[in-house]
Design a protein around this motif. Structure first.
Motif, PDB file in Angstrom:
ATOM      1  N   PRO A  91       0.726  -1.176   0.001  1.00 39.75           N
ATOM      2  CA  PRO A  91       0.096  -0.200  -0.457  1.00 39.75           C
ATOM      3  C   PRO A  91       0.570   1.348   0.442  1.00 39.75           C
ATOM      4  N   ASP A  92       2.096   1.234   0.532  1.00 37.60           N
ATOM      5  CA  ASP A  92       2.982   2.201   0.417  1.00 37.60           C
ATOM      6  C   ASP A  92       3.470   2.400  -0.732  1.00 37.60           C
ATOM      7  N   LEU A  93       3.042   1.865  -1.993  1.00 38.82           N
ATOM      8  CA  LEU A  93       4.502   1.979  -3.185  1.00 38.82           C
ATOM      9  C   LEU A  93       4.846   2.684  -3.794  1.00 38.82           C
ATOM     10  N   PHE A  94       3.894   4.162  -3.867  1.00 42.67           N
ATOM     11  CA  PHE A  94       3.568   5.023  -3.657  1.00 42.67           C
ATOM     12  C   PHE A  94       4.128   6.388  -2.974  1.00 42.67           C
ATOM     13  N   LYS A  95       4.042   6.114  -2.238  1.00 44.75           N
ATOM     14  CA  LYS A  95       4.212   6.810  -0.994  1.00 44.75           C
ATOM     15  C   LYS A  95       5.805   7.273  -0.619  1.00 44.75           C
ATOM     16  N   GLY A  96       6.568   6.593  -1.505  1.00 44.49           N
ATOM     17  CA  GLY A  96       8.189   6.940  -1.240  1.00 44.49           C
ATOM     18  C   GLY A  96       8.466   6.371  -0.095  1.00 44.49           C
ATOM     19  N   GLY A  97       9.486   6.510   0.346  1.00 42.87           N
ATOM     20  CA  GLY A  97      10.626   5.766   1.409  1.00 42.87           C
ATOM     21  C   GLY A  97      10.911   6.643   2.868  1.00 42.87           C
ATOM     22  N   TRP A  98      11.538   6.316   3.556  1.00 43.92           N
ATOM     23  CA  TRP A  98      11.770   7.174   5.104  1.00 43.92           C
ATOM     24  C   TRP A  98      12.089   8.174   4.966  1.00 43.92           C
ATOM     25  N   ASP A  99      12.086   9.167   5.726  1.00 43.39           N
ATOM     26  CA  ASP A  99      13.345  10.224   5.410  1.00 43.39           C
ATOM     27  C   ASP A  99      14.097  10.203   6.822  1.00 43.39           C
ATOM     28  N   GLU A 100      15.236  11.233   7.714  1.00 47.57           N
ATOM     29  CA  GLU A 100      15.821  11.205   8.720  1.00 47.57           C
ATOM     30  C   GLU A 100      15.052  10.708   9.477  1.00 47.57           C
ATOM     31  N   GLY A 101      14.683  12.382   9.502  1.00 49.42           N
ATOM     32  CA  GLY A 101      13.292  12.326  10.314  1.00 49.42           C
ATOM     33  C   GLY A 101      12.213  11.932  11.229  1.00 49.42           C
ATOM     34  N   GLU A 102      11.662  11.230  10.022  1.00 49.80           N
ATOM     35  CA  GLU A 102      10.443  10.189  10.417  1.00 49.80           C
ATOM     36  C   GLU A 102      11.025   9.103  11.053  1.00 49.80           C
ATOM     37  N   LEU A 103      12.397   8.869  10.511  1.00 51.02           N
ATOM     38  CA  LEU A 103      12.748   7.621  11.232  1.00 51.02           C
ATOM     39  C   LEU A 103      13.623   7.936  12.375  1.00 51.02           C
ATOM     40  N   ARG A 104      13.835   8.288  12.405  1.00 53.34           N
ATOM     41  CA  ARG A 104      14.445   9.144  14.217  1.00 53.34           C
ATOM     42  C   ARG A 104      13.028   9.220  15.132  1.00 53.34           C
ATOM     43  N   SER A 105      12.228   9.395  14.578  1.00 57.14           N
ATOM     44  CA  SER A 105      11.045   9.817  15.298  1.00 57.14           C
ATOM     45  C   SER A 105      10.355   8.510  15.955  1.00 57.14           C
ATOM     46  N   ALA A 106      10.504   7.231  14.477  1.00 56.36           N
ATOM     47  CA  ALA A 106       9.500   6.592  14.676  1.00 56.36           C
ATOM     48  C   ALA A 106      10.249   5.390  16.082  1.00 56.36           C
ATOM     49  N   VAL A 107      11.849   5.592  15.718  1.00 58.26           N
ATOM     50  CA  VAL A 107      12.360   4.935  16.283  1.00 58.26           C
ATOM     51  C   VAL A 107      12.818   4.857  17.943  1.00 58.26           C
ATOM     52  N   ARG A 108      12.365   6.516  18.594  1.00 57.42           N
ATOM     53  CA  ARG A 108      12.490   7.487  19.373  1.00 57.42           C
ATOM     54  C   ARG A 108      10.914   6.212  19.881  1.00 57.42           C
ATOM     55  N   GLY A 109       9.910   6.424  18.859  1.00 60.62           N
ATOM     56  CA  GLY A 109       8.968   6.265  19.552  1.00 60.62           C
ATOM     57  C   GLY A 109       8.846   4.807  20.442  1.00 60.62           C
ATOM     58  N   ALA A 110       9.740   4.029  19.172  1.00 67.16           N
ATOM     59  CA  ALA A 110       9.346   2.654  19.917  1.00 67.16           C
ATOM     60  C   ALA A 110       9.979   2.069  20.136  1.00 67.16           C
ATOM     61  N   SER A 111      11.170   2.776  20.683  1.00 68.74           N
ATOM     62  CA  SER A 111      11.787   2.170  22.047  1.00 68.74           C
ATOM     63  C   SER A 111      11.284   3.052  23.406  1.00 68.74           C
ATOM     64  N   ALA A 112      10.450   4.083  23.382  1.00 72.41           N
ATOM     65  CA  ALA A 112       9.566   4.566  24.366  1.00 72.41           C
ATOM     66  C   ALA A 112       8.750   3.435  24.609  1.00 72.41           C
ATOM     67  N   GLU A 113       7.526   3.016  23.539  1.00 72.11           N
ATOM     68  CA  GLU A 113       6.917   2.523  24.353  1.00 72.11           C
ATOM     69  C   GLU A 113       7.533   0.968  23.954  1.00 72.11           C
ATOM     70  N   LEU A 114       8.610   0.175  24.098  1.00 78.12           N
ATOM     71  CA  LEU A 114       8.948  -1.096  24.465  1.00 78.12           C
ATOM     72  C   LEU A 114       9.584  -0.470  25.577  1.00 78.12           C
ATOM     73  N   SER A 115       9.566   0.328  26.109  1.00 81.10           N
ATOM     74  CA  SER A 115      10.748   0.357  27.231  1.00 81.10           C
ATOM     75  C   SER A 115       9.361   0.432  28.851  1.00 81.10           C
TER      76      SER A 115
END
Length: 167
Positions: free
Chosen positions: A47-71
């Motif tokens: 479904p994300d075929l035309f959305k493109g990829g991640w950018d650095e800010g999105e990835l940083r925010s997602a990694v930090r959010g997932a880290s907080a959630e798992l903690s």
């Protein structure tokens, strides 16, 4: 006589109209219909075929959010079955970027703790994503309970850059 019509009656006992494969336009409609159906099926699973990829800010925010959630949860630790997949799904589920294209690789040896004795578990994971050259090193420190399921505490932190691999 049937070569000039785009639609003809079906010869399979029904009274419906079908594309005429003897007509060039009918043949093009048959091929176009198949390509349209195949493209729709591919898009259904990407479904994300035309959305493109991640950018650095999105990835940083997602990694930090997932880290907080798992903690906060303290349900899964580095010794859990398929922790890489758990981490990858949590990052992809964050609202900041596409839902696919995340890659999580183990950068250290996978810890194994004795379920009867419990103990500390530590592991490092390198997170990358399609569309950016950014990488993040996720450090997971957990304390496995003795003779019990789950973890007493899980701390997940993320640093910029790829993890140093275990040599």
């Amino acid at each position: 006589m049937d070569d000039d019509r785009v639609f003809i009656r079906s010869r399979w006992g029904t009274n419906r109209y079908v594309y005429n494969p003897n007509n060039p336009i009918g043949r093009a409609l048959i091929v176009g219909s198949l390509l349209f159906a195949a493209g729709g099926m591919y898009w259904l699973y990407h479904p994300d075929l035309f959305k493109g990829g991640w950018d650095e800010g999105e990835l940083r925010s997602a990694v930090r959010g997932a880290s907080a959630e798992l903690s906060r949860g303290a349900q899964s630790g580095p010794g859990s079955f398929m922790f890489e997949d758990i981490l990858e799904r949590r990052i992809a589920a964050q609202p900041d970027g596409p839902s696919d294209g995340v890659s999580v690789d183990t950068a250290s040896s996978v810890p194994v703790s004795d379920p009867w004795a419990g103990g500390a578990e530590k592991a490092d994971y390198t997170v990358t994503a399609r569309g950016t050259d950014a990488a993040f090193c996720v450090h997971v420190d957990a304390w496995h309970r003795a003779k019990a399921a789950g973890y007493a505490a899980v701390t997940v932190t993320a640093d910029e850059g790829a993890c140093a691999t275990a040599g």
